[in-house]
Write a protein that holds these residues in place. Sequence first.
Motif, PDB file in Angstrom:
ATOM      1  N   ARG A 110       0.721  -1.245  -0.031  1.00 45.90           N
ATOM      2  CA  ARG A 110       0.178   0.203  -0.148  1.00 45.90           C
ATOM      3  C   ARG A 110       1.189   1.431   0.259  1.00 45.90           C
ATOM      4  NH1 ARG A 110      -5.546   0.420   1.464  1.00 45.90           N
ATOM      5  NH2 ARG A 110      -5.597  -1.637   1.913  1.00 45.90           N
ATOM      6  N   VAL A 111       1.896   1.435   0.442  1.00 45.39           N
ATOM      7  CA  VAL A 111       2.670   2.036   0.025  1.00 45.39           C
ATOM      8  C   VAL A 111       3.481   2.500  -0.576  1.00 45.39           C
ATOM      9  CG1 VAL A 111       4.951   3.232   1.396  1.00 45.39           C
ATOM     10  CG2 VAL A 111       3.610   2.298   3.245  1.00 45.39           C
ATOM     11  N   THR A 112       3.633   1.505  -1.535  1.00 43.51           N
ATOM     12  CA  THR A 112       4.475   1.623  -2.279  1.00 43.51           C
ATOM     13  C   THR A 112       3.749   1.888  -3.411  1.00 43.51           C
ATOM     14  OG1 THR A 112       6.062  -0.680  -2.125  1.00 43.51           O
ATOM     15  CG2 THR A 112       5.334   0.389  -4.134  1.00 43.51           C
ATOM     16  N   LYS A 113       2.173   1.472  -3.786  1.00 43.51           N
ATOM     17  CA  LYS A 113       1.105   2.033  -4.564  1.00 43.51           C
ATOM     18  C   LYS A 113       0.895   3.716  -4.239  1.00 43.51           C
ATOM     19  CE  LYS A 113      -1.384  -2.331  -5.815  1.00 43.51           C
ATOM     20  NZ  LYS A 113      -1.437  -1.722  -7.055  1.00 43.51           N
ATOM     21  N   GLY A 114       1.025   4.091  -2.746  1.00 42.79           N
ATOM     22  CA  GLY A 114       0.996   5.147  -2.619  1.00 42.79           C
ATOM     23  C   GLY A 114       1.863   6.468  -3.220  1.00 42.79           C
ATOM     24  N   ARG A 115       3.088   6.323  -3.139  1.00 44.58           N
ATOM     25  CA  ARG A 115       4.096   6.622  -3.157  1.00 44.58           C
ATOM     26  C   ARG A 115       4.149   6.873  -5.078  1.00 44.58           C
ATOM     27  NH1 ARG A 115       8.668   4.409   0.666  1.00 44.58           N
ATOM     28  NH2 ARG A 115       8.533   5.450   2.397  1.00 44.58           N
ATOM     29  N   ALA A 116       3.769   5.540  -5.649  1.00 47.02           N
ATOM     30  CA  ALA A 116       3.479   5.857  -7.146  1.00 47.02           C
ATOM     31  C   ALA A 116       1.898   6.964  -7.389  1.00 47.02           C
ATOM     32  CB  ALA A 116       3.352   4.238  -7.647  1.00 47.02           C
ATOM     33  N   ALA A 117       1.362   6.152  -7.035  1.00 47.13           N
ATOM     34  CA  ALA A 117      -0.412   7.239  -6.631  1.00 47.13           C
ATOM     35  C   ALA A 117       0.360   9.244  -6.963  1.00 47.13           C
ATOM     36  CB  ALA A 117      -1.331   7.054  -6.044  1.00 47.13           C
ATOM     37  N   PHE A 118       1.354   9.363  -5.287  1.00 49.40           N
ATOM     38  CA  PHE A 118       1.177  10.540  -4.784  1.00 49.40           C
ATOM     39  C   PHE A 118       2.476  11.172  -6.837  1.00 49.40           C
ATOM     40  CE2 PHE A 118       3.596  14.096  -3.384  1.00 49.40           C
ATOM     41  CZ  PHE A 118       2.925  14.378  -2.133  1.00 49.40           C
ATOM     42  N   ARG A 119       3.110  10.240  -6.929  1.00 49.01           N
ATOM     43  CA  ARG A 119       3.811  10.965  -8.197  1.00 49.01           C
ATOM     44  C   ARG A 119       3.400  11.414  -9.579  1.00 49.01           C
ATOM     45  NH1 ARG A 119       7.621   6.755  -6.071  1.00 49.01           N
ATOM     46  NH2 ARG A 119       7.058   5.452  -7.659  1.00 49.01           N
ATOM     47  N   ARG A 120       2.249  10.066  -9.192  1.00 46.85           N
ATOM     48  CA  ARG A 120       1.325  10.218 -10.545  1.00 46.85           C
ATOM     49  C   ARG A 120       0.699  11.535 -10.625  1.00 46.85           C
ATOM     50  NH1 ARG A 120       0.321   5.219 -10.676  1.00 46.85           N
ATOM     51  NH2 ARG A 120      -1.481   5.625  -9.709  1.00 46.85           N
ATOM     52  N   ILE A 300      -4.797   6.753  13.154  1.00 46.40           N
ATOM     53  CA  ILE A 300      -3.694   7.160  12.932  1.00 46.40           C
ATOM     54  C   ILE A 300      -3.447   6.131  11.967  1.00 46.40           C
ATOM     55  CG2 ILE A 300      -1.773   5.167  13.717  1.00 46.40           C
ATOM     56  CD1 ILE A 300      -3.412   5.598  17.006  1.00 46.40           C
ATOM     57  N   GLY A 301      -4.436   4.724  10.989  1.00 49.14           N
ATOM     58  CA  GLY A 301      -4.067   4.706   9.494  1.00 49.14           C
ATOM     59  C   GLY A 301      -3.535   5.274   8.436  1.00 49.14           C
ATOM     60  N   VAL A 302      -4.305   6.154   8.872  1.00 47.93           N
ATOM     61  CA  VAL A 302      -4.277   7.743   7.396  1.00 47.93           C
ATOM     62  C   VAL A 302      -3.019   8.493   7.770  1.00 47.93           C
ATOM     63  CG1 VAL A 302      -5.363   9.738   7.000  1.00 47.93           C
ATOM     64  CG2 VAL A 302      -6.831   7.550   7.356  1.00 47.93           C
ATOM     65  N   GLY A 303      -2.734   8.642   9.046  1.00 45.64           N
ATOM     66  CA  GLY A 303      -2.313   9.504   9.864  1.00 45.64           C
ATOM     67  C   GLY A 303      -0.273   8.790   9.539  1.00 45.64           C
ATOM     68  N   HIS A 304      -0.442   7.658   9.515  1.00 43.87           N
ATOM     69  CA  HIS A 304       0.507   6.990   9.567  1.00 43.87           C
ATOM     70  C   HIS A 304       1.096   6.891   7.883  1.00 43.87           C
ATOM     71  CE1 HIS A 304       3.839   4.680   9.665  1.00 43.87           C
ATOM     72  NE2 HIS A 304       3.251   3.280   9.888  1.00 43.87           N
ATOM     73  N   LEU A 305       0.349   5.882   7.726  1.00 49.13           N
ATOM     74  CA  LEU A 305      -0.030   5.495   5.852  1.00 49.13           C
ATOM     75  C   LEU A 305       0.842   7.347   4.817  1.00 49.13           C
ATOM     76  CD1 LEU A 305       0.413   4.065   3.075  1.00 49.13           C
ATOM     77  CD2 LEU A 305      -2.392   4.717   2.980  1.00 49.13           C
ATOM     78  N   ALA A 306       0.087   8.556   5.559  1.00 48.50           N
ATOM     79  CA  ALA A 306       0.569   9.986   4.885  1.00 48.50           C
ATOM     80  C   ALA A 306       2.010  10.087   5.200  1.00 48.50           C
ATOM     81  CB  ALA A 306      -0.648  10.999   4.907  1.00 48.50           C
ATOM     82  N   ASP A 307       2.279   9.535   6.006  1.00 49.97           N
ATOM     83  CA  ASP A 307       3.672   9.800   6.483  1.00 49.97           C
ATOM     84  C   ASP A 307       4.665   9.219   5.945  1.00 49.97           C
ATOM     85  OD1 ASP A 307       3.084  11.613   8.313  1.00 49.97           O
ATOM     86  OD2 ASP A 307       3.972  10.108  10.336  1.00 49.97           O
ATOM     87  N   ARG A 308       4.148   7.404   5.744  1.00 52.16           N
ATOM     88  CA  ARG A 308       4.603   6.358   4.969  1.00 52.16           C
ATOM     89  C   ARG A 308       4.831   6.869   2.752  1.00 52.16           C
ATOM     90  NH1 ARG A 308       6.452   1.733   6.667  1.00 52.16           N
ATOM     91  NH2 ARG A 308       7.893   2.410   4.509  1.00 52.16           N
ATOM     92  N   ILE A 309       4.113   7.795   2.983  1.00 52.43           N
ATOM     93  CA  ILE A 309       3.925   8.371   1.447  1.00 52.43           C
ATOM     94  C   ILE A 309       4.841   9.204   0.891  1.00 52.43           C
ATOM     95  CG2 ILE A 309       2.266   9.295  -0.140  1.00 52.43           C
ATOM     96  CD1 ILE A 309       0.343   7.698   0.550  1.00 52.43           C
ATOM     97  N   GLY A 310       4.978  10.371   2.485  1.00 54.36           N
ATOM     98  CA  GLY A 310       5.816  11.263   2.230  1.00 54.36           C
ATOM     99  C   GLY A 310       7.252  10.615   2.776  1.00 54.36           C
ATOM    100  N   GLY A 311       7.940   9.713   2.662  1.00 54.08           N
ATOM    101  CA  GLY A 311       8.882   9.603   2.474  1.00 54.08           C
ATOM    102  C   GLY A 311       9.643   8.506   4.140  1.00 54.08           C
ATOM    103  N   ALA A 312       8.518   9.007   5.514  1.00 55.51           N
ATOM    104  CA  ALA A 312       8.470   8.326   6.291  1.00 55.51           C
ATOM    105  C   ALA A 312       9.526   6.766   6.735  1.00 55.51           C
ATOM    106  CB  ALA A 312       8.308   8.584   7.764  1.00 55.51           C
ATOM    107  N   GLY A 313       9.795   6.659   7.612  1.00 50.71           N
ATOM    108  CA  GLY A 313      10.253   5.054   7.646  1.00 50.71           C
ATOM    109  C   GLY A 313       8.963   4.193   8.714  1.00 50.71           C
ATOM    110  N   PRO A 314       9.586   3.019   8.691  1.00 48.48           N
ATOM    111  CA  PRO A 314       7.723   2.874   9.406  1.00 48.48           C
ATOM    112  C   PRO A 314       7.719   2.498  10.915  1.00 48.48           C
ATOM    113  CG  PRO A 314       9.454   0.159   8.170  1.00 48.48           C
ATOM    114  CD  PRO A 314      10.257   2.268   8.120  1.00 48.48           C
ATOM    115  N   LEU A 315       7.353   3.479  11.722  1.00 50.96           N
ATOM    116  CA  LEU A 315       7.262   2.590  12.949  1.00 50.96           C
ATOM    117  C   LEU A 315       8.946   2.815  13.673  1.00 50.96           C
ATOM    118  CD1 LEU A 315       3.527   2.614  14.445  1.00 50.96           C
ATOM    119  CD2 LEU A 315       4.161   4.051  13.632  1.00 50.96           C
ATOM    120  N   ARG A 316       9.021   3.236  14.391  1.00 50.69           N
ATOM    121  CA  ARG A 316      10.278   2.653  15.718  1.00 50.69           C
ATOM    122  C   ARG A 316       9.782   2.162  16.756  1.00 50.69           C
ATOM    123  NH1 ARG A 316      14.091   7.790  15.166  1.00 50.69           N
ATOM    124  NH2 ARG A 316      14.433   8.666  13.262  1.00 50.69           N
TER     125      ARG A 316
END
Length: 384
Positions: A110-120, A300-316
């Motif tokens: 979902r992160v990979t697809k999200g980053r691709a959708a964001f770029r597109r 939390i899912g929306v916020g964390h996924l948004a962070d990941r799409i923006g380039g952040a890593g997994p939860l620490r």
Amino acid sequence: MMVTRRVFGLGLSAFGLAGCMGGTAPTTTRRPSVATGLPADLRPTRNPAYDAWIADFRTRAASRGISHSTLTAAFRGSGFLPGVVTRDRNQTEFKRSLEDYLSIAASDERVTKGRAAFRRHRNTLQALEDRYGVPAEIITAIWGLESYYGERRGQVPVISATSTLAFDGRRGRYFEAELMAALRILQNGDITPARMTGSWAGAMGHTQFMPTAFQELAVDFTGDGRRDIWSEDPTDALASTANYLARRGWRKGLRWGGEAGQPGVPSGPTLELQPGGPRFSVTHNFNVIKRYNNSTAYAIGVGHLADRIGGAGPLRGSFPPDQYGLAKADRIRLQARLTAKGFDTGGADGVIGKKTIAAIEAFQARNGLAVTGEPSLVLLKRLG
């Protein structure tokens, strides 16, 4: 009365997260219809009582300004959908841990697809952020959770779905209002009856708006005269989502929150949804996300996924072992080993769902073990 955006979504329903997503029903196992791609129980079925109710409703709708031509076009080919009633009455309140929820909501795929959708759609998303003040990553994340970036928008005719639920009566007043709103959308020319499709409960388009919320908050960002949230082009749907959040009080420049103690995360109320797991500091904008879907895990899912799409890593932070004494890495190994032995778990994501339980049961049965369907460290060791 405040208009709610929608009560049902598609994005995580296939993963058994209905309890977190506001009530989406489990997926059906019936044979899909060749003609429509829908399960047979989601095709119109003869029901004289429903037909009588529709005749009475059409009179009421006409008295409230719905034209004869709109009513004729809307109900042509529509009908009672027994599968909608079944799903509405048999919703299961799934109890998922936050770890499982985030494993799916912010999965690698979902992160990979999200980053691709964001770029597109970068230019459109930036324009929306400029107009409404809602970060492009948040808009993209909601899109990802609601319809898997447009891949799962729903194919059920909205008129049939909402009229079936209004007739059924369990929440008749609510769904009659949604049906009336759907007719007004058709009369306005935003969409045709054939293209007005969505979830089994009437949630529509890329970001799953209910008809009443569409009426209040959907926007025509493309300027073509129609608020088209169903199109392959997601622009109007994404703009409608941004408008929804802005109208519900989104504060520009304020983060939603994040994992407590991490750099750049604003101080605020701290949440710990799963004892022993990561904690989250949240802000006013976190509560605005909850206006979109009133679930803390969802926000939390929306916020964390948004962070990941923006380039952040997994939860620490890490989550504690589950009730069976298995950490996520153990569950992933268990699924991978079952799969390697020919027992389909549906993927090795560390989430113990129906397919994994069935795979465990099949392995246990084949090897003369007590058939419990439960994962364990002993089972993991036996699988080698």
